[in-house]
Design a protein around this motif. Structure first.
Motif, mmCIF file in Angstrom:
data_model
loop_
_atom_site.group_PDB
_atom_site.id
_atom_site.type_symbol
_atom_site.label_atom_id
_atom_site.label_comp_id
_atom_site.label_asym_id
_atom_site.label_seq_id
_atom_site.Cartn_x
_atom_site.Cartn_y
_atom_site.Cartn_z
ATOM 1 N N PRO A 50 42.786 17.124 62.039
ATOM 2 C CA PRO A 50 41.417 17.620 61.899
ATOM 3 C C PRO A 50 40.759 17.285 60.573
ATOM 4 O O PRO A 50 39.555 17.495 60.393
ATOM 5 N N GLY A 51 41.552 16.747 59.640
ATOM 6 C CA GLY A 51 41.029 16.516 58.295
ATOM 7 C C GLY A 51 41.242 17.758 57.438
ATOM 8 O O GLY A 51 41.213 18.892 57.925
ATOM 9 N N ILE A 52 41.453 17.558 56.145
ATOM 10 C CA ILE A 52 41.723 18.691 55.262
ATOM 11 C C ILE A 52 40.445 19.325 54.743
ATOM 12 O O ILE A 52 40.463 20.444 54.244
ATOM 13 N N ARG B 213 45.513 14.460 33.443
ATOM 14 C CA ARG B 213 44.211 15.005 33.044
ATOM 15 C C ARG B 213 43.046 14.081 33.380
ATOM 16 O O ARG B 213 41.971 14.546 33.761
ATOM 17 N N TYR B 214 43.252 12.788 33.238
ATOM 18 C CA TYR B 214 42.139 11.852 33.373
ATOM 19 C C TYR B 214 42.098 11.124 34.717
ATOM 20 O O TYR B 214 41.259 10.250 34.920
ATOM 21 N N VAL B 215 42.991 11.471 35.647
ATOM 22 C CA VAL B 215 42.966 10.823 36.946
ATOM 23 C C VAL B 215 41.696 11.217 37.692
ATOM 24 O O VAL B 215 41.205 12.339 37.584
ATOM 25 N N LYS B 216 41.158 10.256 38.446
ATOM 26 C CA LYS B 216 39.937 10.510 39.209
ATOM 27 C C LYS B 216 40.244 10.491 40.699
ATOM 28 O O LYS B 216 41.164 9.800 41.150
ATOM 29 N N GLY B 217 39.481 11.265 41.455
ATOM 30 C CA GLY B 217 39.740 11.413 42.884
ATOM 31 C C GLY B 217 38.718 10.689 43.739
ATOM 32 O O GLY B 217 37.517 10.761 43.490
ATOM 33 N N ILE B 218 39.218 9.998 44.766
ATOM 34 C CA ILE B 218 38.386 9.310 45.743
ATOM 35 C C ILE B 218 38.627 9.952 47.110
ATOM 36 O O ILE B 218 39.774 10.070 47.551
ATOM 37 N N ALA B 219 37.562 10.377 47.764
ATOM 38 C CA ALA B 219 37.671 10.962 49.100
ATOM 39 C C ALA B 219 37.837 9.852 50.130
ATOM 40 O O ALA B 219 37.082 8.889 50.142
ATOM 41 N N LEU B 220 38.824 10.012 51.003
ATOM 42 C CA LEU B 220 39.135 8.993 52.015
ATOM 43 C C LEU B 220 39.352 9.669 53.363
ATOM 44 O O LEU B 220 39.931 10.740 53.442
ATOM 45 N N VAL C 122 43.419 8.527 42.539
ATOM 46 C CA VAL C 122 44.190 8.926 43.710
ATOM 47 C C VAL C 122 43.225 9.039 44.882
ATOM 48 O O VAL C 122 42.126 9.580 44.745
ATOM 49 N N LEU C 123 43.643 8.472 46.010
ATOM 50 C CA LEU C 123 42.868 8.581 47.239
ATOM 51 C C LEU C 123 43.350 9.823 47.970
ATOM 52 O O LEU C 123 44.525 9.919 48.340
ATOM 53 N N ILE C 124 42.462 10.784 48.147
ATOM 54 C CA ILE C 124 42.823 12.064 48.762
ATOM 55 C C ILE C 124 42.335 12.053 50.206
ATOM 56 O O ILE C 124 41.145 11.856 50.473
ATOM 57 N N SER C 125 43.280 12.276 51.127
ATOM 58 C CA SER C 125 42.929 12.109 52.539
ATOM 59 C C SER C 125 43.863 12.900 53.468
ATOM 60 O O SER C 125 44.918 13.360 53.021
ATOM 61 N N PRO C 126 43.449 12.974 54.761
ATOM 62 C CA PRO C 126 42.145 12.601 55.297
ATOM 63 C C PRO C 126 41.148 13.753 55.125
ATOM 64 O O PRO C 126 41.439 14.887 55.523
ATOM 65 N N ILE C 127 39.996 13.463 54.551
ATOM 66 C CA ILE C 127 38.998 14.503 54.344
ATOM 67 C C ILE C 127 38.394 14.944 55.665
ATOM 68 O O ILE C 127 38.282 16.133 55.958
ATOM 69 N N PHE C 128 38.005 13.983 56.490
ATOM 70 C CA PHE C 128 37.423 14.257 57.797
ATOM 71 C C PHE C 128 38.303 13.637 58.882
ATOM 72 O O PHE C 128 39.161 12.795 58.580
ATOM 73 N N PRO C 129 38.126 14.048 60.138
ATOM 74 C CA PRO C 129 38.883 13.411 61.223
ATOM 75 C C PRO C 129 38.630 11.909 61.248
ATOM 76 O O PRO C 129 37.520 11.448 60.995
ATOM 77 N N THR C 130 39.670 11.144 61.534
ATOM 78 C CA THR C 130 39.555 9.695 61.553
ATOM 79 C C THR C 130 40.464 9.113 62.624
ATOM 80 O O THR C 130 41.556 9.658 62.861
ATOM 81 N N PRO C 131 40.052 8.033 63.287
ATOM 82 C CA PRO C 131 40.902 7.410 64.313
ATOM 83 C C PRO C 131 42.244 6.949 63.768
ATOM 84 O O PRO C 131 43.208 6.803 64.520
ATOM 85 N N SER D 57 47.195 5.704 43.654
ATOM 86 C CA SER D 57 48.115 6.252 44.643
ATOM 87 C C SER D 57 47.344 7.164 45.601
ATOM 88 O O SER D 57 46.107 7.177 45.596
ATOM 89 N N THR D 58 48.097 7.882 46.422
ATOM 90 C CA THR D 58 47.491 8.746 47.438
ATOM 91 C C THR D 58 47.990 10.175 47.290
ATOM 92 O O THR D 58 49.094 10.423 46.793
ATOM 93 N N VAL D 59 47.158 11.101 47.750
ATOM 94 C CA VAL D 59 47.548 12.509 47.811
ATOM 95 C C VAL D 59 47.098 13.067 49.160
ATOM 96 O O VAL D 59 45.912 13.027 49.491
ATOM 97 N N HIS D 60 48.083 13.557 49.916
ATOM 98 C CA HIS D 60 47.788 14.206 51.201
ATOM 99 C C HIS D 60 48.113 15.696 51.170
ATOM 100 O O HIS D 60 47.544 16.472 51.926
ATOM 101 N N ASN D 61 49.053 16.072 50.275
ATOM 102 C CA ASN D 61 49.553 17.443 50.282
ATOM 103 C C ASN D 61 50.258 17.751 48.961
ATOM 104 O O ASN D 61 50.301 16.922 48.046
#
Length: 275
Positions: free
Chosen positions: A214-216, A233-240, A199-208, A177-181
């Motif tokens: 501005p990205g978090i 506890r065991y969920v892993k994070g991916i920067a997007l 979980v895909l955590i985004s947006p880390i950097f500015p993106t089109p 899933s995703t996490v923005h906030n």
């Protein structure tokens, strides 16, 4: 915060054929994706460890013959290991690889064909599912399903029957899933998903893709991940979001397991299309 490490534990490639300038067929696109993925996957070896033709969907085989086999010699790396001058060299420094098929504007059957062409690394996107029959097909074939939090909210409010059916299968699904906030964290925490893997955590950097955002930042992203891990506890994070060759290492210095890339990956896919 982790020590500086150039190696990516988990690399997630995200497909989006709308980023390609060429109007290409699904078959050609499928072959180009397969070639791009294999190039990144086979680190330190030839670009293409050619897929057996019989394993490809029928409508992709002819394109496979013409664009892969006929260009065997032109698609290989030199015998020596690729050096840092290769545009995708940084992507190939990973331990685990997944490909999130985001081409959800395709008709359902064509989407499944594309997932077949991608192969074992594929992660199915839940947005392509619009009814219980389609959900059943995906559940029977997919190893992993990505359900962004905005899609979960939509199903809960507008596709209640679909959402109830999915919940009944929670034990049998490996979900992303995703996490923005904070709201996304609260939603996921309330669901008690048994097998929430990433979980895909985004947006880390500015993106089109998110014009004006501005990205978090990596520090805020790490905080959101840690808050998620209080519930899972065991969920892993991916920067997007806005990840490229010159900033991906910043993410790896924090608690992220890996990074997700779309624009840079699709540039490599475009280079695999014969013109």
């Amino acid at each position: 915060m982790k020590k500086n490490n150039q190696s990516i534990d988990t690399l997630v490639l995200i497909t989006n054929r709308q980023l390609l300038k060429d109007d290409i067929s699904l078959a050609t696109y499928g072959v180009a994706l397969s070639r791009g993925i294999e190039r990144i996957q086979k680190y330190g070896k030839h670009c293409i460890n050619h897929t057996e033709e019989s394993s490809l969907p029928y409508n992709i085989r002819r394109a496979y013959r013409s664009t892969v086999k006929a260009n065997l010699h032109s698609t290989r790396l030199p015998k020596q290991r690729a050096d840092s001058a290769e545009p995708d060299n940084w992507m190939r420094n990973h331990s685990s690889l997944y490909t999130l098929c985001r081409d959800t504007d395709l008709p359902f059957e064509e989407y499944l064909q594309l997932c077949d062409a991608i192969g074992d690394t594929v992660v199915h996107h839940g947005k392509v599912i619009t009814n219980r029959e389609q959900l059943g097909v995906v559940l029977a074939t997919a190893k992993r399903i990505h359900l962004p939090t905005n899609l979960i909210r939509y199903w809960q409010s507008e596709q209640e029957e679909l959402w109830i059916t999915l919940q009944q299968c929670f034990q049998d699904i490996t979900m992303w899933s995703t996490v923005h906030n904070q709201d996304d964290i609260k939603l996921l925490a309330s669901l008690g998903i048994p097998n929430l893997e990433y979980v895909l955590i985004s947006p880390i950097f500015p993106t089109p893709c998110k014009t004006g955002h501005p990205g978090i930042g990596v520090s805020r992203g790490e905080i959101l991940l840690q808050q998620m891990q209080n519930h899972y506890r065991y969920v892993k994070g991916i920067a997007l979001g806005g990840i490229h060759e010159y900033n991906y290492q910043q993410c790896l210095q924090y608690s992220f397991t890996g990074v997700a890339i779309m624009s840079d990956f699709m540039k490599r896919v475009h280079s695999n299309i014969d013109t």
